[in-house]
Design a protein around this motif. Structure first.
Motif, PDB file in Angstrom:
ATOM      1  N   LEU A  88       0.771  -1.110  -0.036  1.00 15.55           N
ATOM      2  CA  LEU A  88       0.024   0.159   0.000  1.00 15.55           C
ATOM      3  C   LEU A  88       0.740   1.451  -0.076  1.00 15.55           C
ATOM      4  O   LEU A  88       0.429   2.239  -0.641  1.00 15.55           O
ATOM      5  N   ASN A  92       0.070   3.879  -3.062  1.00 20.67           N
ATOM      6  CA  ASN A  92      -0.940   4.387  -2.279  1.00 20.67           C
ATOM      7  C   ASN A  92      -2.030   5.190  -3.281  1.00 20.67           C
ATOM      8  O   ASN A  92      -3.297   5.391  -2.741  1.00 20.67           O
ATOM      9  N   ALA A  95      -4.564   2.919  -4.402  1.00 21.81           N
ATOM     10  CA  ALA A  95      -5.378   2.484  -3.294  1.00 21.81           C
ATOM     11  C   ALA A  95      -6.111   3.673  -2.850  1.00 21.81           C
ATOM     12  O   ALA A  95      -7.003   3.605  -1.749  1.00 21.81           O
ATOM     13  N   ARG A 184      -7.645  -3.631   2.252  1.00 20.54           N
ATOM     14  CA  ARG A 184      -7.353  -2.643   1.302  1.00 20.54           C
ATOM     15  C   ARG A 184      -6.418  -3.164  -0.130  1.00 20.54           C
ATOM     16  O   ARG A 184      -6.299  -2.749  -1.083  1.00 20.54           O
ATOM     17  N   SER A 185      -5.353  -3.918   0.543  1.00 21.23           N
ATOM     18  CA  SER A 185      -4.435  -4.496  -0.420  1.00 21.23           C
ATOM     19  C   SER A 185      -5.273  -5.423  -1.419  1.00 21.23           C
ATOM     20  O   SER A 185      -4.998  -5.433  -2.418  1.00 21.23           O
ATOM     21  N   VAL A 188      -7.118  -3.308  -4.006  1.00 17.95           N
ATOM     22  CA  VAL A 188      -6.213  -2.637  -5.001  1.00 17.95           C
ATOM     23  C   VAL A 188      -5.818  -3.537  -6.029  1.00 17.95           C
ATOM     24  O   VAL A 188      -5.517  -3.656  -7.045  1.00 17.95           O
TER      25      VAL A 188
END
Length: 615
Positions: A88, A92, A95, A184-185, A188
């Motif tokens: 991330l 970033n 994401a 979140r990883s 994305v």
């Protein structure tokens, strides 16, 4: 790959496609993982293209040390969360995160909750933990609310409402919490062509340690890697899957090829830790589980007549503790080192008598995997309510339990001997509603134990003084004495001698558990921690109540003759009805009672693995 046995070499040199290595306890899984890393590098794959995932920072550092110069700082080696944080940070923008986003630690999470105006009663559990469990299972606030409604749990419903408020505040700040790192990883990796291309070209292989402990978000993270072209090679043992209560699911291991298409399975079964007698007992026990991959551990050394499983019954927990302390004191006088001995327990309710017996003999000990019994909030709660009864007026800490006012009015002026049993039931039946099943089980056990101890005091004031004194004496530093640890925390560790205390039917399997197979896996893990003998103890009366021996003791009594010994002229109880059905194929795994000890397997070179002092 010198020093590896045939099974280990085959797993380490796997050629193509996904693979899972089912590695039983003491079978050299870490050596095999390191050899796999070396094999990939020998095929021209740079360390920077090999992702290695572990479950703890300590394990990651130990693995880096094993890999040595082949673990440069650019290599993707670490925990799931550490690797996801790195991903991330790199992507970033993809994401939709600011470059300097923060990852909130537990303290910062609580500050966020307060600033967001969320009102939460800590007695209902840790809100951040509840939300974290939902995130690990990929449950949105809407999913969480649906679950709470389905269960009819008002506390979970309130937590689900707060979950949405919590998420809104996190988004406003542009920060993440610990669980967000994986979720979140995952997001994305599924949506960003840039990230997908990076994985395809830069992370060609992933080596996963302790795969049996993965939760849903971690499995889907690995599936996203695989979808981008990464080959998954995992080490696991379905017989050591212990964390269903926190999101782990053994089916990910048992049915690995359903999650990672056309995966090949390798099996490591030669155990280099335990005596053949211990292995025989462990095999007999775990064969009763159905939700597993069939395999039988094999010993690497000859049987030592002193290294057996000894089962010892006692009348009370105090008699049990006195024997445990006196026998360990004898070992120490004979030259044993405290760090080589462990007392394994299912819950901390077993520890008070053992702690007291150790302290009376000045035997050093350390607690791990559990808070000191005397510092548990439920023990303090028992004391508060007893004090309220003695004083005739409940204090603030006592009134949070339903029915406590009526109990105080009814039993006003009663001594702990008269009131402890009723107080133990009242407090024990009201664990914080938001805690996990495992913690709720500990709560009820500790209340029962505290009530039993309180009943021996003439006044609540004296009981409170005893709690304070014992809390001050308790050692909680790890590695400085005899290890007193929960079975959960013992996984991956080993000692020269192991005592499994409190082996009663209400604790092994735990009476509040809804997964009997996971309970049996805990017993299997406990047995296989020892490099020498195993002493299993149980009490016929604990907390002042009649107890029966664990059904697992009947199971292991079917091991080959001489592997399991009942001390004191006792006979194994009649086996109870199985808690899970057992397939006939699995029953065939169980050694006949009159068969010989298992055949011995050795590493190449035939070098004895028994330490000189134990030959």
């Amino acid at each position: 790959m010198s020093g590896l046995n045939q099974e280990q070499r085959a797993a380490a040199s796997h050629n193509s496609g996904h693979a899972i290595v089912l590695a039983g306890p003491g079978t050299g899984k870490t050596s095999t993982l390191v050899a796999r890393h070396s094999f990939l590098r020998s095929r021209g794959i740079a360390s920077e293209h090999i992702l290695v995932s572990t479950f703890t920072n300590k394990a990651a550092e130990e693995l880096k040390a094993r890999l040595g110069k082949n673990a440069p700082s650019s290599a993707w080696i670490g925990t799931f969360h550490g690797i996801c944080l790195r991903l991330l940070r790199r992507f970033n923008e993809a994401a939709k995160l600011k470059k300097n986003f923060k990852v909130l630690d537990p303290g910062a999470q609580k500050e966020l909750i307060a600033k967001a105006g969320i009102v939460w009663d800590a007695d209902d559990g840790d809100l951040t933990d509840i939300i974290g469990r939902w995130k690990d299972s990929l449950a949105s606030p809407e999913d969480a609310m649906a679950e709470a409604i389905r269960k009819g749990n008002s506390v979970l419903s309130l937590a689900a409402e707060h979950y949405q408020t919590y998420e809104d505040e996190l988004a406003r700040r542009g920060d993440l919490d610990f669980s967000d790192l994986v979720t979140r990883s995952l997001e994305v990796m599924r949506t960003s062509p840039e990230v997908i291309d990076f994985i395809r070209t830069r992370i060609t292989h992933a080596l996963v340690d302790e795969f049996q402990d993965v939760n849903r978000s971690q499995v889907e993270f690995l599936q996203a890697l695989a979808a981008a072209g990464t080959t998954i090679w995992a080490v696991a043992d379905d017989d050591q899957a212990l964390y269903g209560w926190r999101g782990g699911n053994v089916r990910y291991t048992v049915h690995f090829s359903q999650f990672f298409k056309d995966a090949k399975t390798y099996t490591l079964v030669v155990n280099y830790r335990c005596d053949p007698a211990i292995i025989a007992a462990a095999n007999v026990s775990i064969a009763n589980n159905v939700n597993r991959v069939r395999k039988v551990l094999k010993p690497s050394r000859q049987h030592n007549k002193n290294f057996v499983v000894r089962i010892r019954p006692f009348r009370t927990e105090r008699d049990e503790a006195e024997w445990v302390a006196s026998s360990i004191e004898r070992y120490l006088k004979q030259g044993a080192k405290p760090r080589d001995i462990a007392v394994l327990i299912r819950t901390s309710s077993v520890t008070p008598a053992i702690q007291q017996a150790f302290e009376a003999r000045q035997i050093p000990f350390s607690l791990s995997g559990t808070q000191s019994f005397w510092e548990l909030p439920e023990v303090t709660a028992i004391a508060d309510v007893l004090n309220a009864i003695e004083q005739g007026q409940p204090g603030r800490n006592a009134t949070r339990f339903k029915g406590v006012l009526d109990l105080v009015n009814t039993m006003k002026g009663s001594s702990p001997k008269e009131a402890a049993s009723a107080v133990g039931r009242l407090v024990g039946d009201q664990p914080p509603q938001g805690v996990t099943g495992e913690r709720a089980a500990l709560w009820s056990d500790a209340c029962e134990a505290a009530a039993g101890i309180a009943a021996t005091f003439h006044t609540a004031t004296a009981f409170i003084g005893h709690i304070n004194e014992m809390a001050a004496k308790s050692s909680t530093s790890e590695g400085e004495g005899i290890s007193i640890t929960t079975v959960h925390s013992s996984k991956g560790l080993e000692w020269r001698h192991v005592v499994i205390a409190g082996a009663e039917a209400s604790l092994m399997p735990h009476h509040r558990s809804d997964d009997p197979e996971e309970e049996r896996r805990l017993f299997y893990v406990a047995l296989t921690r020892s490099k020498g003998a195993v002493d299993i103890t149980f009490s016929k009366f604990r907390f002042g109540k009649s107890q029966s021996p664990s059904p697992y003791l009947s199971e292991i009594s079917k091991a080959p003759t001489g592997a399991v010994v009942w001390a004191g002229g006792e006979q194994p109880p009649e086996p109870q009805q199985q808690q899970t059905s057992t397939a006939s194929a699995q029953r065939a795994e169980q050694p006949n009672q009159n068969t010989a000890m298992p055949k011995v397997y050795r590493r190449r070179g035939g070098k004895s693995l028994i330490p000189p002092e134990e030959r």
